[in-house]
Design a protein around this motif. Structure first.
Motif, PDB file in Angstrom:
ATOM      1  N   PRO A 212      56.671  36.537  80.619  1.00  0.00           N
ATOM      2  CA  PRO A 212      55.898  37.195  81.674  1.00  0.00           C
ATOM      3  C   PRO A 212      56.366  38.636  81.879  1.00  0.00           C
ATOM      4  CG  PRO A 212      57.431  35.596  82.608  1.00  0.00           C
ATOM      5  CD  PRO A 212      57.480  35.405  81.125  1.00  0.00           C
ATOM      6  N   ALA A 213      55.414  39.503  82.135  1.00  0.00           N
ATOM      7  CA  ALA A 213      55.750  40.914  82.324  1.00  0.00           C
ATOM      8  C   ALA A 213      56.532  41.124  83.614  1.00  0.00           C
ATOM      9  CB  ALA A 213      54.475  41.748  82.342  1.00  0.00           C
ATOM     10  N   ASN A 214      56.302  40.281  84.614  1.00  0.00           N
ATOM     11  CA  ASN A 214      57.009  40.388  85.893  1.00  0.00           C
ATOM     12  C   ASN A 214      56.924  39.031  86.586  1.00  0.00           C
ATOM     13  OD1 ASN A 214      54.411  40.342  87.378  1.00  0.00           O
ATOM     14  ND2 ASN A 214      54.171  42.402  86.489  1.00  0.00           N
ATOM     15  N   ASP A 215      57.485  38.938  87.764  1.00  0.00           N
ATOM     16  CA  ASP A 215      57.475  37.671  88.508  1.00  0.00           C
ATOM     17  C   ASP A 215      56.500  37.713  89.679  1.00  0.00           C
ATOM     18  OD1 ASP A 215      58.780  39.444  90.111  1.00  0.00           O
ATOM     19  OD2 ASP A 215      60.622  38.244  90.345  1.00  0.00           O
ATOM     20  N   THR A 216      55.484  38.566  89.555  1.00  0.00           N
ATOM     21  CA  THR A 216      54.504  38.724  90.617  1.00  0.00           C
ATOM     22  C   THR A 216      53.719  37.439  90.853  1.00  0.00           C
ATOM     23  OG1 THR A 216      54.269  41.063  90.083  1.00  0.00           O
ATOM     24  CG2 THR A 216      52.500  40.056  91.382  1.00  0.00           C
ATOM     25  N   ILE A 217      53.461  37.129  92.109  1.00  0.00           N
ATOM     26  CA  ILE A 217      52.627  35.990  92.470  1.00  0.00           C
ATOM     27  C   ILE A 217      51.238  36.508  92.838  1.00  0.00           C
ATOM     28  CG2 ILE A 217      52.276  34.117  94.127  1.00  0.00           C
ATOM     29  CD1 ILE A 217      55.293  33.909  94.385  1.00  0.00           C
ATOM     30  N   ALA A 218      50.214  35.950  92.188  1.00  0.00           N
ATOM     31  CA  ALA A 218      48.840  36.349  92.476  1.00  0.00           C
ATOM     32  C   ALA A 218      48.282  35.483  93.588  1.00  0.00           C
ATOM     33  CB  ALA A 218      47.981  36.203  91.226  1.00  0.00           C
ATOM     34  N   GLY A 219      47.665  36.114  94.577  1.00  0.00           N
ATOM     35  CA  GLY A 219      47.075  35.385  95.686  1.00  0.00           C
ATOM     36  C   GLY A 219      47.910  35.513  96.950  1.00  0.00           C
ATOM     37  N   ASP A 220      47.243  35.432  98.086  1.00  0.00           N
ATOM     38  CA  ASP A 220      47.909  35.630  99.374  1.00  0.00           C
ATOM     39  C   ASP A 220      48.177  34.326 100.113  1.00  0.00           C
ATOM     40  OD1 ASP A 220      47.775  38.426  99.001  1.00  0.00           O
ATOM     41  OD2 ASP A 220      45.717  38.449  99.787  1.00  0.00           O
TER      42      ASP A 220
ATOM     43  N   PHE B 142      46.486  38.712  79.176  1.00  0.00           N
ATOM     44  CA  PHE B 142      45.072  38.489  79.473  1.00  0.00           C
ATOM     45  C   PHE B 142      44.919  37.344  80.472  1.00  0.00           C
ATOM     46  CE2 PHE B 142      40.821  36.854  78.973  1.00  0.00           C
ATOM     47  CZ  PHE B 142      40.037  37.978  78.761  1.00  0.00           C
ATOM     48  N   VAL B 143      45.621  36.231  80.243  1.00  0.00           N
ATOM     49  CA  VAL B 143      45.550  35.093  81.161  1.00  0.00           C
ATOM     50  C   VAL B 143      46.035  35.510  82.550  1.00  0.00           C
ATOM     51  CG1 VAL B 143      46.458  32.786  81.656  1.00  0.00           C
ATOM     52  CG2 VAL B 143      45.759  33.387  79.321  1.00  0.00           C
ATOM     53  N   ASN B 144      47.144  36.237  82.596  1.00  0.00           N
ATOM     54  CA  ASN B 144      47.704  36.686  83.868  1.00  0.00           C
ATOM     55  C   ASN B 144      46.710  37.550  84.635  1.00  0.00           C
ATOM     56  OD1 ASN B 144      49.243  38.539  85.714  1.00  0.00           O
ATOM     57  ND2 ASN B 144      50.971  37.314  85.005  1.00  0.00           N
ATOM     58  N   ALA B 145      46.092  38.513  83.909  1.00  0.00           N
ATOM     59  CA  ALA B 145      45.139  39.414  84.568  1.00  0.00           C
ATOM     60  C   ALA B 145      43.910  38.657  85.050  1.00  0.00           C
ATOM     61  CB  ALA B 145      44.734  40.527  83.604  1.00  0.00           C
ATOM     62  N   THR B 146      43.475  37.651  84.287  1.00  0.00           N
ATOM     63  CA  THR B 146      42.297  36.872  84.675  1.00  0.00           C
ATOM     64  C   THR B 146      42.571  36.069  85.942  1.00  0.00           C
ATOM     65  OG1 THR B 146      41.542  36.722  82.371  1.00  0.00           O
ATOM     66  CG2 THR B 146      40.680  35.088  83.919  1.00  0.00           C
ATOM     67  N   LEU B 147      43.706  35.367  85.976  1.00  0.00           N
ATOM     68  CA  LEU B 147      44.011  34.532  87.141  1.00  0.00           C
ATOM     69  C   LEU B 147      44.386  35.370  88.366  1.00  0.00           C
ATOM     70  CD1 LEU B 147      45.943  31.565  85.483  1.00  0.00           C
ATOM     71  CD2 LEU B 147      43.537  31.696  86.154  1.00  0.00           C
ATOM     72  N   ALA B 148      44.850  36.590  88.147  1.00  0.00           N
ATOM     73  CA  ALA B 148      45.204  37.462  89.266  1.00  0.00           C
ATOM     74  C   ALA B 148      44.023  38.272  89.779  1.00  0.00           C
ATOM     75  CB  ALA B 148      46.336  38.408  88.848  1.00  0.00           C
ATOM     76  N   ASP B 149      42.892  38.211  89.087  1.00  0.00           N
ATOM     77  CA  ASP B 149      41.716  38.982  89.485  1.00  0.00           C
ATOM     78  C   ASP B 149      41.192  38.486  90.836  1.00  0.00           C
ATOM     79  OD1 ASP B 149      38.674  39.641  89.501  1.00  0.00           O
ATOM     80  OD2 ASP B 149      39.454  40.803  87.812  1.00  0.00           O
ATOM     81  N   SER B 150      40.695  39.405  91.641  1.00  0.00           N
ATOM     82  CA  SER B 150      40.222  39.048  92.984  1.00  0.00           C
ATOM     83  C   SER B 150      38.981  38.163  92.943  1.00  0.00           C
ATOM     84  CB  SER B 150      39.925  40.332  93.770  1.00  0.00           C
ATOM     85  OG  SER B 150      38.901  41.086  93.127  1.00  0.00           O
ATOM     86  N   ARG B 151      38.337  38.021  91.778  1.00  0.00           N
ATOM     87  CA  ARG B 151      37.160  37.170  91.648  1.00  0.00           C
ATOM     88  C   ARG B 151      37.513  35.776  91.128  1.00  0.00           C
ATOM     89  NH1 ARG B 151      34.216  41.267  87.691  1.00  0.00           N
ATOM     90  NH2 ARG B 151      36.420  41.379  87.057  1.00  0.00           N
ATOM     91  N   SER B 152      38.810  35.584  90.832  1.00  0.00           N
ATOM     92  CA  SER B 152      39.228  34.312  90.246  1.00  0.00           C
ATOM     93  C   SER B 152      39.540  33.280  91.335  1.00  0.00           C
ATOM     94  CB  SER B 152      40.439  34.543  89.326  1.00  0.00           C
ATOM     95  OG  SER B 152      40.729  33.385  88.582  1.00  0.00           O
ATOM     96  N   TRP B 153      40.355  32.266  90.977  1.00  0.00           N
ATOM     97  CA  TRP B 153      40.550  31.125  91.863  1.00  0.00           C
ATOM     98  C   TRP B 153      41.371  31.446  93.115  1.00  0.00           C
ATOM     99  CZ3 TRP B 153      37.365  27.305  91.264  1.00  0.00           C
ATOM    100  CH2 TRP B 153      36.834  27.036  90.001  1.00  0.00           C
ATOM    101  N   THR B 154      42.058  32.557  93.144  1.00  0.00           N
ATOM    102  CA  THR B 154      42.823  32.922  94.349  1.00  0.00           C
ATOM    103  C   THR B 154      41.910  33.391  95.485  1.00  0.00           C
ATOM    104  OG1 THR B 154      43.118  35.204  93.589  1.00  0.00           O
ATOM    105  CG2 THR B 154      44.805  33.605  92.954  1.00  0.00           C
ATOM    106  N   ALA B 155      40.658  33.745  95.154  1.00  0.00           N
ATOM    107  CA  ALA B 155      39.776  34.332  96.165  1.00  0.00           C
ATOM    108  C   ALA B 155      39.442  33.365  97.293  1.00  0.00           C
ATOM    109  CB  ALA B 155      38.485  34.820  95.502  1.00  0.00           C
TER     110      ALA B 155
ATOM    111  N   GLY C 225      41.448  31.344  98.733  1.00  0.00           N
ATOM    112  CA  GLY C 225      42.589  31.130  99.625  1.00  0.00           C
ATOM    113  C   GLY C 225      43.280  29.795  99.446  1.00  0.00           C
ATOM    114  N   ALA C 226      42.875  29.013  98.417  1.00  0.00           N
ATOM    115  CA  ALA C 226      43.490  27.695  98.217  1.00  0.00           C
ATOM    116  C   ALA C 226      44.629  27.721  97.203  1.00  0.00           C
ATOM    117  CB  ALA C 226      42.440  26.678  97.772  1.00  0.00           C
ATOM    118  N   TRP C 227      44.673  28.763  96.350  1.00  0.00           N
ATOM    119  CA  TRP C 227      45.644  28.762  95.254  1.00  0.00           C
ATOM    120  C   TRP C 227      46.317  30.112  95.078  1.00  0.00           C
ATOM    121  CZ3 TRP C 227      46.311  23.944  93.766  1.00  0.00           C
ATOM    122  CH2 TRP C 227      45.235  23.057  93.869  1.00  0.00           C
ATOM    123  N   ARG C 228      47.570  30.025  94.621  1.00  0.00           N
ATOM    124  CA  ARG C 228      48.316  31.191  94.135  1.00  0.00           C
ATOM    125  C   ARG C 228      48.847  30.847  92.741  1.00  0.00           C
ATOM    126  NH1 ARG C 228      53.059  32.082  97.739  1.00  0.00           N
ATOM    127  NH2 ARG C 228      52.912  29.806  98.045  1.00  0.00           N
TER     128      ARG C 228
END
Length: 281
Positions: free
Chosen positions: A94-102, A127-140, A142-145
């Motif tokens: 992983p490029a970093n340990d960032t968590i996607a989603g609030d 690519f997978v990281n950017a897709t799952l971290a996108d604001s249009r993905s499953w984090t939008a 509010g159920a998942w990070r």
């Protein structure tokens, strides 16, 4: 004239007739000889040097010399690139340990690419990281990070980029055409990753985003949906690899960042499968 003289004249005339007849016979015979040769067959004409037939010996068909040697021809066929995997894996760091989603449940995932495909694990992981971290993905919703972790860090699921052969093994299904999810295996078929599908109405990049979101959606518990109506945006959980069914292709569960696009539950290729085993998309 005396009788003796008359007799001599008669004998002379007979000799002349005989000689004349003999000459005719000889001339006729000579003509036949030159025209057809002895025995009445046509006399062959002489051939030029380069036209002469060279006598050949017919080989015994059972002897090795009778069969000409077969030239060695290179018959090896190079398979398509996405069929050349080795069954071993390289995990992306992983490029970093960032968590996607609030908000919502945190799921950690790692990313593995099959060796031999000549596809870079780091690029696929990004690519997978950017897709799952996108604001249009499953984090939008509010159920998942999501958080990408390294191999062996106790991931909740693994995203594989696999050859069709390894896809069949990981998914427990002989359908090598599409991607799948089986338990904690989220498997992207390299054949689809490289070529996409002909009926997709977007870019190859958006098709890849769709494939990731669709299979991860299964891991989150979502089943298949179908196109709600002609001309509408397709649900991301529709089996868009098979068909768009009149909808517009869509890679995102929340295309506008807030509203989930859904459709009636159902499969395009048969009855619904158990929620832990989606063998195709």
């Amino acid at each position: 004239m005396t009788e003796g003289r008359l007799d001599r004249k008669r004998r002379l005339r007979r000799r002349r007739r005989f000689v004349f007849f003999a000459i005719l016979v000889v001339m006729a015979a000579a003509g036949l000889y030159f025209a057809f040769g002895i025995g009445g067959s046509e006399k062959p004409q002489a051939l030029d040097e380069d036209e002469r037939i060279v006598p050949t010996t017919v080989a015994d068909p059972t002897s090795p010399e009778a069969v000409p040697p077969t030239p060695e021809v290179e018959t090896q066929v190079t398979p398509p690139l996405y069929f050349s995997g080795t069954g071993t894996w390289t995990y992306a760091e992983p490029a970093n340990d960032t968590i996607a989603g609030d908000a919502g449940t945190l799921l950690q995932y790692d990313v593995a690419v099959e060796n031999g495909l000549e596809l870079d694990a780091t690029e696929f992981g990004a690519f997978v990281n950017a897709t799952l971290a996108d604001s249009r993905s499953w984090t939008a919703g509010g159920a998942w990070r999501f958080q990408q972790v390294a191999e062996g860090a106790g991931a909740d699921f693994t995203v594989y980029l696999a050859s069709p052969e390894q896809r069949a093994i990981l998914c427990g299904s002989q359908n090598t055409t599409v991607s799948c999810r089986n338990g904690d295996n989220v498997v992207i078929n390299s054949a689809r990753w490289i070529t996409g599908v002909d009926h997709w109405d977007g870019t190859l990049e958006t098709y890849r985003q769709y494939a990731v979101n669709h299979e991860v959606g299964h891991r989150l518990g979502h089943g298949h949906e179908v196109c709600p109506a002609e001309g509408e945006l397709s649900p991301v959980m529709a089996q868009q690899t098979y068909q768009l069914a009149g909808c517009v292709g869509n890679a995102w569960p929340f295309p506008d960042g807030s509203t989930y696009v859904s459709g009636p539950a159902g499969d395009y290729n048969g009855p619904d499968l158990p929620p832990d085993h989606y063998i195709d998309q």
